[in-house]
Design a protein around this motif. Structure first.
Motif, PDB file in Angstrom:
ATOM      1  N   GLY A 112       0.764  -1.234   0.000  1.00 63.60           N
ATOM      2  CA  GLY A 112       0.000   0.000   0.000  1.00 63.60           C
ATOM      3  C   GLY A 112       0.796   1.286   0.000  1.00 63.60           C
ATOM      4  N   ARG A 113       2.108   1.199  -0.150  1.00 62.31           N
ATOM      5  CA  ARG A 113       2.925   2.418  -0.122  1.00 62.31           C
ATOM      6  C   ARG A 113       3.169   3.009  -1.504  1.00 62.31           C
ATOM      7  N   LEU A 114       3.047   2.200  -2.554  1.00 59.43           N
ATOM      8  CA  LEU A 114       3.270   2.665  -3.912  1.00 59.43           C
ATOM      9  C   LEU A 114       2.094   2.273  -4.792  1.00 59.43           C
ATOM     10  N   LYS A 115       1.837   3.095  -5.801  1.00 56.55           N
ATOM     11  CA  LYS A 115       0.847   2.768  -6.820  1.00 56.55           C
ATOM     12  C   LYS A 115       1.568   2.164  -8.022  1.00 56.55           C
ATOM     13  N   ILE A 116       0.819   1.525  -8.899  1.00 56.46           N
ATOM     14  CA  ILE A 116       1.424   0.750  -9.985  1.00 56.46           C
ATOM     15  C   ILE A 116       2.352   1.596 -10.843  1.00 56.46           C
ATOM     16  N   ASP A 117       1.982   2.820 -11.159  1.00 53.14           N
ATOM     17  CA  ASP A 117       2.826   3.652 -12.015  1.00 53.14           C
ATOM     18  C   ASP A 117       4.051   4.197 -11.287  1.00 53.14           C
ATOM     19  N   ASP A 118       4.089   4.025  -9.969  1.00 56.56           N
ATOM     20  CA  ASP A 118       5.269   4.446  -9.215  1.00 56.56           C
ATOM     21  C   ASP A 118       6.441   3.492  -9.411  1.00 56.56           C
ATOM     22  N   PHE A 119       6.131   2.193  -9.678  1.00 61.98           N
ATOM     23  CA  PHE A 119       7.212   1.205  -9.645  1.00 61.98           C
ATOM     24  C   PHE A 119       7.213   0.196 -10.784  1.00 61.98           C
ATOM     25  N   ALA A 120       6.205   0.178 -11.647  1.00 58.27           N
ATOM     26  CA  ALA A 120       6.161  -0.840 -12.705  1.00 58.27           C
ATOM     27  C   ALA A 120       7.411  -0.809 -13.574  1.00 58.27           C
ATOM     28  N   LEU A 179      -0.212  -4.922 -17.650  1.00 59.54           N
ATOM     29  CA  LEU A 179      -0.156  -3.615 -16.983  1.00 59.54           C
ATOM     30  C   LEU A 179      -1.368  -2.756 -17.312  1.00 59.54           C
ATOM     31  N   LYS A 180      -1.839  -2.826 -18.545  1.00 60.66           N
ATOM     32  CA  LYS A 180      -2.959  -1.986 -18.977  1.00 60.66           C
ATOM     33  C   LYS A 180      -4.287  -2.501 -18.455  1.00 60.66           C
ATOM     34  N   GLU A 181      -4.548  -3.785 -18.613  1.00 54.84           N
ATOM     35  CA  GLU A 181      -5.875  -4.326 -18.318  1.00 54.84           C
ATOM     36  C   GLU A 181      -6.007  -4.817 -16.883  1.00 54.84           C
ATOM     37  N   ARG A 182      -4.988  -5.458 -16.349  1.00 55.17           N
ATOM     38  CA  ARG A 182      -5.096  -6.014 -14.995  1.00 55.17           C
ATOM     39  C   ARG A 182      -4.826  -4.973 -13.920  1.00 55.17           C
ATOM     40  N   ALA A 228      -2.553   0.559 -15.333  1.00 57.50           N
ATOM     41  CA  ALA A 228      -1.463   1.532 -15.388  1.00 57.50           C
ATOM     42  C   ALA A 228      -1.791   2.608 -16.410  1.00 57.50           C
ATOM     43  N   GLN A 229      -1.273   3.813 -16.181  1.00 59.19           N
ATOM     44  CA  GLN A 229      -1.548   4.939 -17.062  1.00 59.19           C
ATOM     45  C   GLN A 229      -0.287   5.521 -17.687  1.00 59.19           C
ATOM     46  N   ASN A 230       0.825   5.457 -16.996  1.00 57.74           N
ATOM     47  CA  ASN A 230       2.066   6.066 -17.469  1.00 57.74           C
ATOM     48  C   ASN A 230       2.672   5.219 -18.588  1.00 57.74           C
ATOM     49  N   PRO A 231       2.935   5.790 -19.768  1.00 61.57           N
ATOM     50  CA  PRO A 231       3.532   5.009 -20.863  1.00 61.57           C
ATOM     51  C   PRO A 231       4.829   4.311 -20.469  1.00 61.57           C
ATOM     52  N   ARG A 232       5.547   4.879 -19.506  1.00 55.21           N
ATOM     53  CA  ARG A 232       6.797   4.262 -19.052  1.00 55.21           C
ATOM     54  C   ARG A 232       6.548   2.878 -18.443  1.00 55.21           C
ATOM     55  N   SER A 233       5.385   2.699 -17.844  1.00 48.70           N
ATOM     56  CA  SER A 233       5.065   1.418 -17.203  1.00 48.70           C
ATOM     57  C   SER A 233       4.920   0.287 -18.206  1.00 48.70           C
ATOM     58  N   PHE A 234       4.608   0.609 -19.456  1.00 48.07           N
ATOM     59  CA  PHE A 234       4.309  -0.412 -20.453  1.00 48.07           C
ATOM     60  C   PHE A 234       5.548  -0.919 -21.196  1.00 48.07           C
ATOM     61  N   LYS A 235       6.694  -0.283 -20.974  1.00 48.57           N
ATOM     62  CA  LYS A 235       7.894  -0.626 -21.736  1.00 48.57           C
ATOM     63  C   LYS A 235       8.660  -1.755 -21.054  1.00 48.57           C
ATOM     64  N   LEU A 236       8.745  -2.893 -21.726  1.00 41.87           N
ATOM     65  CA  LEU A 236       9.539  -4.015 -21.218  1.00 41.87           C
ATOM     66  C   LEU A 236      10.930  -3.934 -21.825  1.00 41.87           C
ATOM     67  N   ARG A 237      11.937  -3.726 -20.979  1.00 47.57           N
ATOM     68  CA  ARG A 237      13.321  -3.586 -21.435  1.00 47.57           C
ATOM     69  C   ARG A 237      13.995  -4.954 -21.304  1.00 47.57           C
ATOM     70  N   VAL A 238      14.428  -5.496 -22.420  1.00 40.78           N
ATOM     71  CA  VAL A 238      14.937  -6.866 -22.462  1.00 40.78           C
ATOM     72  C   VAL A 238      16.450  -6.876 -22.670  1.00 40.78           C
ATOM     73  N   HIS A 239      17.145  -7.540 -21.754  1.00 38.54           N
ATOM     74  CA  HIS A 239      18.564  -7.810 -21.929  1.00 38.54           C
ATOM     75  C   HIS A 239      18.691  -9.218 -22.518  1.00 38.54           C
ATOM     76  N   GLY A 240      19.252  -9.328 -23.698  1.00 35.06           N
ATOM     77  CA  GLY A 240      19.392 -10.621 -24.349  1.00 35.06           C
ATOM     78  C   GLY A 240      20.690 -11.293 -23.970  1.00 35.06           C
ATOM     79  N   PHE A 241      20.600 -12.558 -23.591  1.00 33.02           N
ATOM     80  CA  PHE A 241      21.769 -13.318 -23.165  1.00 33.02           C
ATOM     81  C   PHE A 241      21.938 -14.478 -24.110  1.00 33.02           C
ATOM     82  N   SER A 242      23.045 -14.531 -24.828  1.00 35.49           N
ATOM     83  CA  SER A 242      23.264 -15.591 -25.807  1.00 35.49           C
ATOM     84  C   SER A 242      23.336 -16.935 -25.119  1.00 35.49           C
TER      85      SER A 242
END
Length: 253
Positions: free
Chosen positions: A192-200, A232-235, A238-252
């Motif tokens: 209860g200390r953070l909202k979804i767009d604070d930390f997603a 993030l959008k439906e469940r 979330a409203q902040n576009p930053r929350s929707f970006k999945l940053r992927v590190h690829g490991f061979s």
């Protein structure tokens, strides 16, 4: 980024290796800590460590507490480098403590914490490893702390490639990483200390293996990003576009 995974011998040895890598063009701090001591949170005089004393230091430096971190980071301007903060979730707090002792503002640090539940539990399990709830609580604490105080350090990063290397399929890896993040979202929201767009965004830096099946791996990454957006959008609404970006590190793999 240019980096080489390193770590062996004493903290002084790893420190010297990090400095050497920077002298020849490396721009990242990335090393491993000793698996026997650090993942188990054992002291050097623990009976299990003594029984395997010849192995200590082979898989990373045996860094026990803050004095060892100060030795390892001595002479390294880690506020000017991207920092991978080790294979244990409690590494972050030690690095932050060294920064504060040097007078370095925490908001100057850049990097990624590991917080890896799957590396020890699915890939390299140890006898008497700390319970999953220990890692899980610590991970959520780190997310809350970083969002407020260390905004440029990804607090935790789920590394699916470790389990993939041990035999799971591409779609199982995708599902595990997504489920791992959902568990953390649910717990942080429950507090209860953070909202979804604070930390997603702090959970959206993940690690996937990139194997030899070219089209399967492309499909996996595309699906992961679509599924992350939908969750993030439906469940979680979330409203902040930053929350929707999945940053992927690829490991061979």
């Amino acid at each position: 980024r240019i980096s080489q995974l390193m770590g062996s011998g004493r903290p002084e040895d790893t420190s010297n290796r990090v400095k050497f890598s920077h002298e020849v063009g490396g721009d990242w701090i990335v090393f491993e800590l000793d698996q026997i001591i650090n993942l188990n949170m054992w002291d050097p005089d623990h009976p299990e460590v003594l029984d395997r004393k010849d192995d200590v230091g082979l898989t990373g430096s045996p860094v026990i507490g803050l004095p060892d971190w100060e030795i390892l980071l001595d002479g390294i301007a880690f506020e000017k480098k991207y920092f991978h903060m080790g294979g244990t979730p409690w590494s972050n707090s030690s690095i932050y403590a060294v920064a504060e002792k040097r007078g370095i503002p925490l908001d100057q640090l850049q990097g990624t914490g590991q917080g890896e539940l799957f590396l020890p539990y699915l890939s390299t399990p140890f006898k008497d490893i700390p319970a999953p709830r220990c890692y899980f609580k610590n991970n959520c604490d780190i997310v809350e702390f970083n969002v407020k105080h260390v905004p440029h350090v990804v607090p935790i990063s789920c590394a699916g490639h470790n389990a993939r290397a041990n035999g799971i399929t591409a779609y199982e890896e995708l599902a595990i990483v997504l489920a791992w993040n959902i568990d953390h979202i649910e717990e942080i929201l429950r507090r209860g200390r953070l909202k979804i767009d604070d930390f997603a965004h702090a959970l959206a830096g993940v690690n996937y293996s990139i194997g030899r099946d070219f089209f399967e791996e492309i499909a996996k990454i595309r699906a992961a990003r679509r599924m992350w957006y939908k969750v993030l959008k439906e469940r979680y609404q979330a409203q902040n576009p930053r929350s929707f970006k999945l940053r992927v590190h690829g490991f061979s793999a």
